[in-house]
Design a protein around this motif. Structure first.
Motif, mmCIF file in Angstrom:
data_model
loop_
_atom_site.group_PDB
_atom_site.id
_atom_site.type_symbol
_atom_site.label_atom_id
_atom_site.label_comp_id
_atom_site.label_asym_id
_atom_site.label_seq_id
_atom_site.Cartn_x
_atom_site.Cartn_y
_atom_site.Cartn_z
ATOM 1 N N GLY A 165 0.889 -1.221 0.039
ATOM 2 C CA GLY A 165 -0.039 -0.082 0.068
ATOM 3 C C GLY A 165 1.047 1.310 0.235
ATOM 4 N N TYR A 166 1.663 1.280 -0.818
ATOM 5 C CA TYR A 166 2.620 2.730 -0.895
ATOM 6 C C TYR A 166 1.798 3.598 -1.626
ATOM 7 C CZ TYR A 166 6.717 0.130 0.711
ATOM 8 O OH TYR A 166 7.803 -0.721 1.509
ATOM 9 N N ARG A 167 0.930 4.235 -1.117
ATOM 10 C CA ARG A 167 0.012 5.299 -1.702
ATOM 11 C C ARG A 167 0.884 6.582 -2.181
ATOM 12 N NH1 ARG A 167 0.232 9.395 2.444
ATOM 13 N NH2 ARG A 167 0.766 8.425 4.291
ATOM 14 N N LEU A 168 2.145 6.871 -1.784
ATOM 15 C CA LEU A 168 2.593 7.942 -2.416
ATOM 16 C C LEU A 168 3.199 7.911 -3.989
ATOM 17 C CD1 LEU A 168 4.484 8.880 0.909
ATOM 18 C CD2 LEU A 168 2.808 10.394 -0.222
ATOM 19 N N HIS A 169 3.348 6.480 -3.970
ATOM 20 C CA HIS A 169 3.790 6.049 -5.512
ATOM 21 C C HIS A 169 2.945 6.667 -6.660
ATOM 22 C CE1 HIS A 169 6.796 2.629 -3.879
ATOM 23 N NE2 HIS A 169 6.593 3.659 -3.085
ATOM 24 N N PHE A 170 1.988 7.011 -6.102
ATOM 25 C CA PHE A 170 0.448 7.454 -7.285
ATOM 26 C C PHE A 170 0.449 9.085 -6.900
ATOM 27 C CE2 PHE A 170 -0.173 3.185 -6.022
ATOM 28 C CZ PHE A 170 0.218 2.370 -7.162
ATOM 29 N N GLU A 171 1.084 9.619 -6.138
ATOM 30 C CA GLU A 171 0.668 10.795 -5.704
ATOM 31 C C GLU A 171 1.291 11.899 -6.513
ATOM 32 O OE1 GLU A 171 0.454 14.627 -3.930
ATOM 33 O OE2 GLU A 171 2.503 13.520 -4.019
ATOM 34 N N PRO A 172 0.541 13.062 -7.140
ATOM 35 C CA PRO A 172 1.026 13.909 -8.024
ATOM 36 C C PRO A 172 2.394 14.722 -7.663
ATOM 37 C CG PRO A 172 -1.144 13.871 -8.006
ATOM 38 C CD PRO A 172 -0.845 13.198 -6.884
ATOM 39 N N PHE A 173 2.540 15.277 -6.469
ATOM 40 C CA PHE A 173 3.672 16.124 -6.196
ATOM 41 C C PHE A 173 4.936 15.048 -5.963
ATOM 42 C CE2 PHE A 173 2.495 20.401 -4.574
ATOM 43 C CZ PHE A 173 1.235 20.188 -4.540
ATOM 44 N N THR A 174 4.611 13.966 -5.792
ATOM 45 C CA THR A 174 5.879 13.027 -5.676
ATOM 46 C C THR A 174 6.290 12.570 -7.095
ATOM 47 O OG1 THR A 174 4.809 12.086 -3.718
ATOM 48 C CG2 THR A 174 6.486 10.652 -4.716
ATOM 49 N N LEU A 175 5.160 12.373 -7.959
ATOM 50 C CA LEU A 175 5.499 11.890 -9.403
ATOM 51 C C LEU A 175 6.112 12.921 -10.133
ATOM 52 C CD1 LEU A 175 2.470 9.903 -10.032
ATOM 53 C CD2 LEU A 175 4.725 8.951 -9.905
ATOM 54 N N GLU A 176 5.684 14.299 -9.803
ATOM 55 C CA GLU A 176 6.398 15.484 -10.541
ATOM 56 C C GLU A 176 7.825 15.635 -10.128
ATOM 57 O OE1 GLU A 176 5.892 17.010 -12.899
ATOM 58 O OE2 GLU A 176 6.911 19.154 -12.619
ATOM 59 N N VAL A 177 8.205 15.462 -8.901
ATOM 60 C CA VAL A 177 9.650 15.501 -8.374
ATOM 61 C C VAL A 177 10.500 14.309 -9.273
ATOM 62 C CG1 VAL A 177 11.315 15.481 -6.466
ATOM 63 C CG2 VAL A 177 9.422 16.537 -6.439
ATOM 64 N N VAL A 178 9.783 13.194 -9.152
ATOM 65 C CA VAL A 178 10.614 11.862 -9.827
ATOM 66 C C VAL A 178 10.726 12.165 -11.481
ATOM 67 C CG1 VAL A 178 10.243 9.677 -10.535
ATOM 68 C CG2 VAL A 178 9.637 10.432 -8.132
ATOM 69 N N ARG A 179 9.519 12.870 -11.945
ATOM 70 C CA ARG A 179 9.690 13.289 -13.247
ATOM 71 C C ARG A 179 10.811 14.159 -13.522
ATOM 72 N NH1 ARG A 179 9.696 17.273 -16.370
ATOM 73 N NH2 ARG A 179 8.807 18.642 -14.620
ATOM 74 N N MET A 180 10.852 15.360 -12.692
ATOM 75 C CA MET A 180 12.055 16.348 -12.904
ATOM 76 C C MET A 180 13.357 15.345 -12.716
ATOM 77 S SD MET A 180 10.858 19.182 -10.296
ATOM 78 C CE MET A 180 9.546 20.094 -10.325
ATOM 79 N N ARG A 181 13.623 14.637 -11.956
ATOM 80 C CA ARG A 181 14.994 13.948 -11.740
ATOM 81 C C ARG A 181 15.171 13.284 -13.180
ATOM 82 N NH1 ARG A 181 15.004 8.513 -11.633
ATOM 83 N NH2 ARG A 181 13.607 8.673 -9.714
#
Ligand code: NDP
Length: 373
Positions: A165-181
């Motif tokens: 249940g890693y809810r943050l793996h689908f969270e938009p702010f989190t995914l945006e930082v991952v995208r930037m990197r």
């Protein structure tokens, strides 16, 4: 004193009140971005463990389109009655911990979401797999890497999926930082800081009982910094060192860690510096530094809204109810074999427990521990 729920709730400006449609692009399965009603396949879920977090997931799932709460497994008959009334759950989809293996004969349930104390996850997931149902389990997946391997093996054998249940793996702010990197906007990233902690209340709760929790703050909240270091840096660590501090041995008994600092080294040369605590408030911050820029999330792991900034300014992303998106995404993974941007499978969950095993070993031996994930 601040309870864990207070802590997470303070970080939540009622994300639950925001409508499903307020989240869009980043995380939603493509089918859900369309405005017309969804009439495709739906994952029919039973929740096991009707406690604090189970209640939150159930509430959030009411707004999911691809996942539906259809059953419960509980040791408390009065809760079963309440949930039946609230969520319109038929008697035939209600089980207790003694009889839930019978779920194998229930064609109306596809998956069981295990949301019980940490030490119960292993055996409960294995029983769910043996009943031929897909298993979603809360973090930490198990108490150690060996337990996780047992769970992975059981699900493979039964040919069912196993998700954590890693809810943050689908969270938009989190995914945006991952995208930037990933897109190189931060340049070569070489440092991550993860601070995860709060002052825990009631000393009699299961989270402070080694038998049920399997440890202390590290199992519960430090795991966010471990997990975050891997998805933020985009690689898995190859060594770890860790140190423990205990100021209240009455409350934090043998085997229940109060505060741990730990450091991780990565193949690229990047390092992570992290803190896990049950006795320090206001710790919820991820910081990622590269040679062209930085990104910060603070809060980084609460129920939301998360908040972020980079060297260029504020990060703006849709605010979502984490568990609503998570359940839609997990339904798409299970029903449509969708590949998430950041994995949530059993192997992913086991990596964090391998690191936790090594953290406890490093504390015991005072040595740097090599990691093979
Ligand atoms: P709670 O104590 O609020 O609920 C746990 C539930 O498990 C109980 O209400 C009970 O439900 C059931 N249970 C079964 N056996 C036991 C037992 N021996 N002792 C206590 N409860 C038992 O805990 P949470 O809901 O906060 O946490 C459950 C799991 O969810 C943990 O693994 C935790 O790490 C995880 N979690 C994850 C979060 C996230 O953001 N991903 C946030 C919060 C928790 P019943 O009466 O129905 O049997």
């Amino acid at each position: 004193m601040q309870s864990r729920r207070d802590f997470l709730q303070k970080l939540t400006a009622s994300a639950a009140a925001l409508s499903f449609t307020s989240y869009a692009a980043a995380a939603a399965p493509s089918v859900l971005r369309e405005s017309q009603p969804y009439d495709g396949p739906v994952l029919r879920v039973a929740i096991m463990g009707l406690g604090g977090y189970g209640s939150r997931v159930a509430e959030a799932m009411q707004s999911s389109k691809m996942a539906k709460l259809v059953g419960v497994i509980s040791g408390t008959p009065s809760k079963i009655k309440d949930w039946q009334a609230k969520y319109n759950i038929p008697e035939k989809n209600c089980y207790n911990y003694d009889n839930f293996d019978q779920i194998k004969n229930n064609a109306d349930i596809d998956a069981v979401y295990v949301i019980t104390p940490n030490a119960l996850h292993r055996d409960q997931v294995i029983r769910v797999a043996k009943a031929g149902k897909h298993a979603i389990t809360e973090k930490p997946m198990g108490l150690n890497a060996k337990e996780c391997q047992d769970m992975i093996d059981a699900c493979k054998k039964a040919n069912v999926k196993l998700l954590v249940g890693y809810r943050l793996h689908f969270e938009p702010f989190t995914l945006e930082v991952v995208r930037m990197r990933k897109d190189g906007e931060l340049g070569k990233v070489n440092f991550f800081q993860g601070l995860s902690g709060f002052k825990i209340g009631d000393p009699s709760q299961w989270r402070l009982n080694k038998q049920l929790a399997g440890g202390g703050s590290m199992m519960d909240i430090g795991i966010y910094a471990i997990n975050g270091s891997r998805y933020m840096l985009g690689e898995d660590p190859i060594w770890v060192t860790a140190q423990e501090t205990k100021t209240d041995p009455q409350k934090f008994k043998e085997g229940v860690d109060e505060t741990i600092t730990f450091q991780l080294g990565f193949p690229s040369g990047a390092v992570a510096s992290c803190l896990s605590s049950y006795n320090i408030n206001f710790l919820d911050r991820f910081f990622l530094s590269g040679d062209k820029g930085f990104a910060e999330l603070s809060p980084a792991t609460g129920y939301g809204p998360l908040k972020g900034r980079t060297n260029k300014g504020e990060i703006n992303q849709p605010v979502v109810t984490h568990q609503t998106v998570q359940m839609d995404e997990m339904a798409a993974i299970i029903l449509q074999n969708k590949k998430p941007v950041i994995p949530v499978d059993g192997e992913e969950g086991m990596k964090d427990l391998k690191i936790i095993d090594a953290i406890y070993e490093s504390i015991k031996t005072g040595k740097q521990i090599a990691l093979k994930l």
